[in-house]
Enzyme design. Structure first.
Site, PDB file in Angstrom:
ATOM      1  N   ARG A  15       0.832  -1.202   0.000  1.00  0.00           N
ATOM      2  CA  ARG A  15       0.000   0.000   0.000  1.00  0.00           C
ATOM      3  C   ARG A  15       0.872   1.259   0.000  1.00  0.00           C
ATOM      4  O   ARG A  15       0.519   2.273  -0.602  1.00  0.00           O
ATOM      5  CB  ARG A  15      -0.947   0.021   1.201  1.00  0.00           C
ATOM      6  CG  ARG A  15      -1.722   1.334   1.356  1.00  0.00           C
ATOM      7  CD  ARG A  15      -2.842   1.241   2.357  1.00  0.00           C
ATOM      8  NE  ARG A  15      -2.440   0.688   3.635  1.00  0.00           N
ATOM      9  CZ  ARG A  15      -1.781   1.385   4.580  1.00  0.00           C
ATOM     10  NH1 ARG A  15      -1.418   2.632   4.363  1.00  0.00           N
ATOM     11  NH2 ARG A  15      -1.487   0.811   5.724  1.00  0.00           N
ATOM     12  N   ASP A  60      -6.220  18.122 -16.142  1.00  0.00           N
ATOM     13  CA  ASP A  60      -6.492  16.767 -16.590  1.00  0.00           C
ATOM     14  C   ASP A  60      -6.004  16.674 -18.038  1.00  0.00           C
ATOM     15  O   ASP A  60      -6.570  17.281 -18.937  1.00  0.00           O
ATOM     16  CB  ASP A  60      -7.989  16.472 -16.494  1.00  0.00           C
ATOM     17  CG  ASP A  60      -8.324  15.030 -16.852  1.00  0.00           C
ATOM     18  OD1 ASP A  60      -7.609  14.444 -17.693  1.00  0.00           O
ATOM     19  OD2 ASP A  60      -9.295  14.485 -16.295  1.00  0.00           O
TER      20      ASP A  60
END
Length: 376
Positions: free
Chosen positions: A44, A168
């Protein structure tokens, strides 16, 4: 290295085994040789395969650090963790519908304020600035109306008030546009699209140059755990190797299809930044090396739109974009169903609008498929 070479080699050379294809480290946890020894601990937090991918994506965007998330939406969510209740963000008013859904249904409840603006109009951006404006979030080109924002000018406006610029960059990929080199602070990708490129893996990326921003992002990244799995990281690394080649064919086909669509009697409008008549053509040319493989077009009636969607055979009627196969999408019901009808109509997202993600097939075959769909 040139960009196409980076696609193949920027993830690093062979490891100690000599493997040309970097191994997939599927282990969730890692043993320590001794107390306090450096190295991996828990996937993780970090993983060798993910580190390879993150180094690759950072190199492609000319950033210093990158974070590989489990989806593009998770990447957007990761970037939004930089803001606090009471902050104000200016958003482009023609964003992917899922982004708008997140801002409206999640982050507004957390006390973050949003103002939507057509960011191709820089005067409108300036007018939307408030004392608590901390960021400007845009797409360029936008989804699905293909509007262009001047990134250099927008970044100057934002930095004059101490705000971050988040771009983006999914539609153009780092092959055609590198927003960090144009003044942006953060770049986001849905790696599911052109970066992965094969419709076989969901992923997202956040890329930065600033070390302080990177440290803040890394804290939330490892804490929340929306990280990309090792197997998916390997799939994206493999996909990126052909990114430069794919983007050239995407663009070649998109230019040809845009020109062909302009000649069709049932097509009333073609939206593609590579057309000289596009209002953002010159700005796009000044800040990119190409126009990409995305276009939208409007037809004369809703019935024509339905006929084309159901009539294509080689091109697939499907949501998503950026893969080797061409996809035709109906934004009003697929990518932007959460918009209020009046907002959708105002933006031009009508039942006559179609969005085409142009694949890497032969140009003549794509034109022939659209022609037979129009003529059924």
């Amino acid at each position: 290295m040139k960009f196409s070479t980076k696609c193949v080699h920027a993830s690093g050379g062979p490891d100690s085994t000599g493997a040309i294809s970097h191994p997939i480290y599927m282990s969730s946890t890692f043993a320590h040789p001794e107390l306090g020894a450096p190295g991996y601990q828990y996937t993780r937090e970090s993983n060798p395969t993910r580190d390879r991918l993150q180094d690759l994506i950072a190199a492609l965007e000319d950033g210093t650090d990158a974070f590989a998330y489990s989806s593009g939406m998770a990447a957007i969510d990761g970037a939004l963790h930089l803001f606090q209740p009471g902050d104000h963000l200016i958003l482009g008013d023609d964003l992917y519908g899922g982004s708008i859904r997140m801002f409206t249904n999640i982050y507004e409840q957390y006390g973050i304020e949003f103002t939507y603006v057509g960011t191709s109009d820089l005067d409108a951006v300036k007018a939307a600035i408030k004392p608590n404006t901390k960021g400007i979030y845009i797409e360029t080109p936008t989804n699905p109306m293909m509007e262009i924002t001047d990134l250099r000018e927008l970044s100057e406006i934002a930095h004059n008030i101490g705000a971050l610029v988040i771009v983006d960059n999914t539609f153009l990929s780092p092959y055609f546009q590198q927003p960090l080199n144009l003044g942006a602070d953060i770049v986001i990708h849905s790696g599911t699209k052109f970066i992965g490129g094969h419709h076989d893996v969901i992923s997202g990326f956040v890329i930065v140059k600033d070390e302080e921003l990177a440290a803040k992002l890394r804290l939330s990244f490892k804490t929340i755990g929306a990280c990309l799995s090792p197997m998916d990281c390997w799939l994206v690394i493999r996909g990126v190797k052909t990114l430069a080649l794919r983007m050239e064919q995407h663009q070649k086909n998109a230019i040809a299809l845009a020109e062909w669509l302009k000649t069709q009697p049932k097509v009333t409008k073609v939206l593609f930044p590579g057309l000289p008549e596009h209002p953002g053509y010159e700005i796009n040319k000044s800040q990119t090396t190409g126009f990409g493989g995305m276009l939208s077009f409007e037809v004369d009636t809703e019935e024509t739109a339905k006929k084309v969607l159901e009539g294509v055979e080689l091109i697939q009627f499907a949501e998503s974009l950026g893969g080797t196969e061409s996809l035709l999408t109906y934004p009003v019901t697929q990518t932007h169903p959460d918009l209020k009808p009046e907002d959708a109509e105002r933006k031009g997202i009508t039942r006559r609008l179609l969005r085409l993600s142009v694949g890497i097939e032969d140009t003549d075959d794509l034109i022939a498929d659209l022609a037979q769909a129009f003529n059924k």
